[in-house]
Design a protein around this motif. Structure first.
Motif, short mmCIF file in Angstrom:
data_model
loop_
_atom_site.label_atom_id
_atom_site.label_comp_id
_atom_site.label_asym_id
_atom_site.label_seq_id
_atom_site.Cartn_x
_atom_site.Cartn_y
_atom_site.Cartn_z
N TYR A 164 8.95 -4.57 1.36
CA TYR A 164 7.67 -4.29 0.72
C TYR A 164 7.23 -2.88 1.10
O TYR A 164 7.55 -2.37 2.17
CB TYR A 164 6.60 -5.32 1.10
N PRO A 165 6.50 -2.22 0.19
CA PRO A 165 6.17 -0.81 0.42
C PRO A 165 4.99 -0.62 1.35
O PRO A 165 4.17 -1.52 1.54
CB PRO A 165 5.81 -0.32 -0.99
N GLY A 166 4.91 0.56 1.92
CA GLY A 166 3.72 0.94 2.68
C GLY A 166 2.60 1.40 1.75
O GLY A 166 2.75 1.40 0.52
N TRP A 167 1.50 1.79 2.33
CA TRP A 167 0.32 2.23 1.59
C TRP A 167 0.06 3.68 1.98
O TRP A 167 -0.27 3.98 3.13
CB TRP A 167 -0.84 1.31 1.94
N THR A 168 0.25 4.58 1.02
CA THR A 168 0.09 6.00 1.28
C THR A 168 -1.38 6.37 1.41
O THR A 168 -2.18 6.06 0.52
CB THR A 168 0.74 6.83 0.15
N MET A 221 -8.71 1.77 -2.70
CA MET A 221 -8.57 0.72 -1.69
C MET A 221 -8.96 1.22 -0.30
O MET A 221 -8.73 2.37 0.05
CB MET A 221 -7.13 0.21 -1.66
N ILE A 222 -9.51 0.29 0.47
CA ILE A 222 -9.90 0.59 1.84
C ILE A 222 -9.74 -0.69 2.65
O ILE A 222 -9.81 -1.80 2.10
CB ILE A 222 -11.36 1.10 1.91
N SER A 223 -9.52 -0.58 3.96
CA SER A 223 -9.37 -1.77 4.80
C SER A 223 -10.17 -1.61 6.08
O SER A 223 -10.17 -0.54 6.69
CB SER A 223 -7.89 -2.01 5.13
N PHE A 224 -10.83 -2.69 6.50
CA PHE A 224 -11.63 -2.68 7.73
C PHE A 224 -11.81 -4.13 8.17
O PHE A 224 -11.46 -5.07 7.44
CB PHE A 224 -12.99 -2.01 7.50
N CYS A 249 -2.50 -3.88 0.82
CA CYS A 249 -2.97 -2.82 -0.08
C CYS A 249 -1.82 -2.07 -0.74
O CYS A 249 -1.86 -1.79 -1.94
CB CYS A 249 -3.86 -1.84 0.68
N GLY A 250 -0.80 -1.72 0.03
CA GLY A 250 0.31 -0.97 -0.54
C GLY A 250 1.01 -1.74 -1.63
O GLY A 250 1.39 -1.17 -2.67
N CYS A 252 -0.85 2.06 5.60
CA CYS A 252 -0.18 1.08 6.46
C CYS A 252 1.33 1.19 6.29
O CYS A 252 1.83 1.89 5.41
CB CYS A 252 -0.64 -0.34 6.12
N ALA A 253 2.04 0.47 7.13
CA ALA A 253 3.50 0.46 7.09
C ALA A 253 4.00 -0.56 6.09
O ALA A 253 3.37 -1.59 5.83
CB ALA A 253 4.06 0.14 8.47
N GLY A 254 5.18 -0.26 5.52
CA GLY A 254 5.93 -1.26 4.79
C GLY A 254 6.90 -1.95 5.73
O GLY A 254 6.94 -1.66 6.93
#
Length: 487
Positions: free
Chosen positions: A398-402, A448-451, A436-437, A181-183
């Motif tokens: 805030y950071p993104g999630w790589t 981690m996972i997102s749905f 998550c990031g 995701c984006a930060g």
């Protein structure tokens, strides 16, 4: 609230959503929902506690036969975006959401629905309450203030969570599995201006921009939707150059993460130009409506004579700089990702423009999945505003999630999705800000996972959740819990 919501399937999910939506929970005003969740956990006899920032954690032991599986963190945020239509009378701090069924959709009357992230939270509650759902050891993490600063995630300390896998249930397309995701960063420009007395012959007008779709400033930023603040600035800019228009007030947009749907400006025009001003603005209005006829068919632009002419207006020197800086400030997609097809990498939303009583405030939310690009755009915005004498603050970064394409839990979800739906899911990264990031900074080894279920129109009063998709989502969640990898 209609009883028909509680009769929807799966009842375990929708009843918990109905319970949750009866509790006021706007961002930064989560006191009532925090107590609600704590009371819920304690009523089940489960270990329930707050951390220092007031995130709530509830722990439930593994069911019989699942003790040898990795512990799972189920995660969602308690707060909701509090947006309403201008003609809707509603107090988000005291009232529960008024929901109804519209075909396959659950909607709210005149406000945001809170399915973002209420359906994820409801799923967590239903699992905690269940007596017949097999699952490994669970930590349910209910974070606060996700929508206006990610405060809960940013302040969750390392060492509190014991789980090895995190299931974030906060995305909005049921055929997608998110792995990145984006930060983001807030860019806030402020300055004072000198107020002049309105000339005696001046005529007051109220300019209104409304009827725009609005939407999520991350997930919807690529759709070419209208931004009320940019449209208003365009109207003011043209009239300033041609008719000496002066601004008394502007109130545009609302929340940093919502594309502005409405803006209202109070202005004056010299009496000698009054008729010409109204006449000459019509082609400009027509052009703007024509540009947005596909994406914003309900756009309304009105210029009406004010009943009371404003007594004070912004000095012309400051006004020229303000209008030019907003014109120059980038809004929308800044850069597409070179690594993931159709993914917005970097964008900006000019979310809020306030002019009143000698003070100006312009609020932007800049997003990017690449930290260097995020600050590149933030600095471009800062430069545009500083050239006009604004003080600019960069805050709330805030950071993104790589993305991790080698994720073990990703393999599990892809396999289950294919089996249940006879097609492959879309494995994606999103331009929204998921927690998550941030959580990964203190829990770098957590997989981690997102749905989530399909939700349309998030962050706007058009928000709606698909009933059919909620059934698909619930089935997916239950099988994921049964197939968590061994320790």
């Amino acid at each position: 609230m209609s009883q028909e919501i509680r009769n929807l399937e799966p009842k375990a999910l929708w009843n918990k959503f109905a319970d949750l939506n009866a509790v006021p929970r706007p961002s930064k005003k989560e006191e009532k929902v925090i107590e609600f969740i704590k009371k819920f956990g304690n009523s089940l006899g489960l270990e329930t506690f707050e951390d220092e920032i007031r995130n709530v954690i509830i722990r439930k032991p593994a069911t019989v036969g699942m003790e040898n599986r990795k512990a799972v963190v189920l995660q969602g945020h308690l707060d909701m975006v509090h947006q309403k239509n201008a003609d809707t009378v509603f107090d988000f701090e005291t009232q529960g959401i008024d929901m109804y069924v519209d075909g396959d959709w659950v909607r709210a009357r005149g406000t945001t629905l809170g399915a973002d992230n209420g359906l994820g939270v409801a799923a967590m509650m239903a699992i905690l309450e269940s007596k017949d759902i097999p699952h490994p050891a669970i930590e349910a993490l209910f974070t606060i203030d996700e929508e206006t600063g990610m405060t809960g995630a940013l302040n969750l300390k390392g060492g509190i969570l014991k789980g090895e896998i995190l299931l974030n249930m906060d995305t909005e397309e049921d055929d997608e599995i998110d792995i990145g995701c984006a930060g983001g960063i807030d860019v806030t420009a402020t300055r004072e201006y000198f107020e002049e007395e309105t000339p005696e012959d001046a005529v007051g007008y109220t300019i209104t921009v409304k009827g725009l779709n609005g939407g999520h400033s991350g997930m919807d930023i690529h759709k070419g939707l209208g931004n009320a603040n940019k449209i208003m600035n365009r109207l003011l800019f043209g009239a300033f150059e041609n008719f000496g228009l002066q601004i008394a007030e502007i109130n545009g947009g609302s929340l940093r993460n919502a594309i502005p749907r409405e803006s209202v400006a109070k202005v004056i025009v010299a009496g000698m130009y009054s008729e010409a001003y109204i006449f000459d603005m019509q082609p400009i209005i027509k052009d703007i409506k024509n540009e947005y006829k596909t994406t914003e068919p309900n756009l309304v632009i009105e210029i009406t004579k004010s009943e009371v002419t404003p007594e004070m207006v912004m000095d012309l020197g400051t006004q020229e700089g303000v209008l030019r800086s907003i014109y120059a400030a980038h809004n929308g997609v800044y850069r597409m990702s070179a690594d993931m097809e159709d993914l917005v990498e970097t964008s900006n939303n000019i979310a809020r423009v306030i002019v009143k009583e000698g003070e100006i405030s312009i609020g932007c939310l800049t997003r990017s999945s690449v930290e260097s690009s995020k600050f590149d755009l933030a600095n471009a915005l800062r430069s545009a505003f500083e050239l006009c004498g604004f003080q600019v603050e960069l805050s709330g970064s805030y950071p993104g999630w790589t993305p991790n394409v080698q994720s073990e839990i990703l393999d599990v979800l892809v396999h289950i999705y294919e089996k249940q739906n006879n097609e492959k899911p879309k494995v994606v990264a999103c331009h929204a800000g998921l927690e998550c990031g941030i959580l990964g900074t203190n829990y770098p080894d957590m997989d981690m996972i997102s749905f989530g279920p399909t939700i349309h129109g998030a962050h706007s009063p058009d928000e709606r959740a698909s009933i059919k998709s909620s059934q698909k989502f619930w089935k997916f969640v239950l099988e994921i819990l049964q197939n968590i990898p061994l320790k």
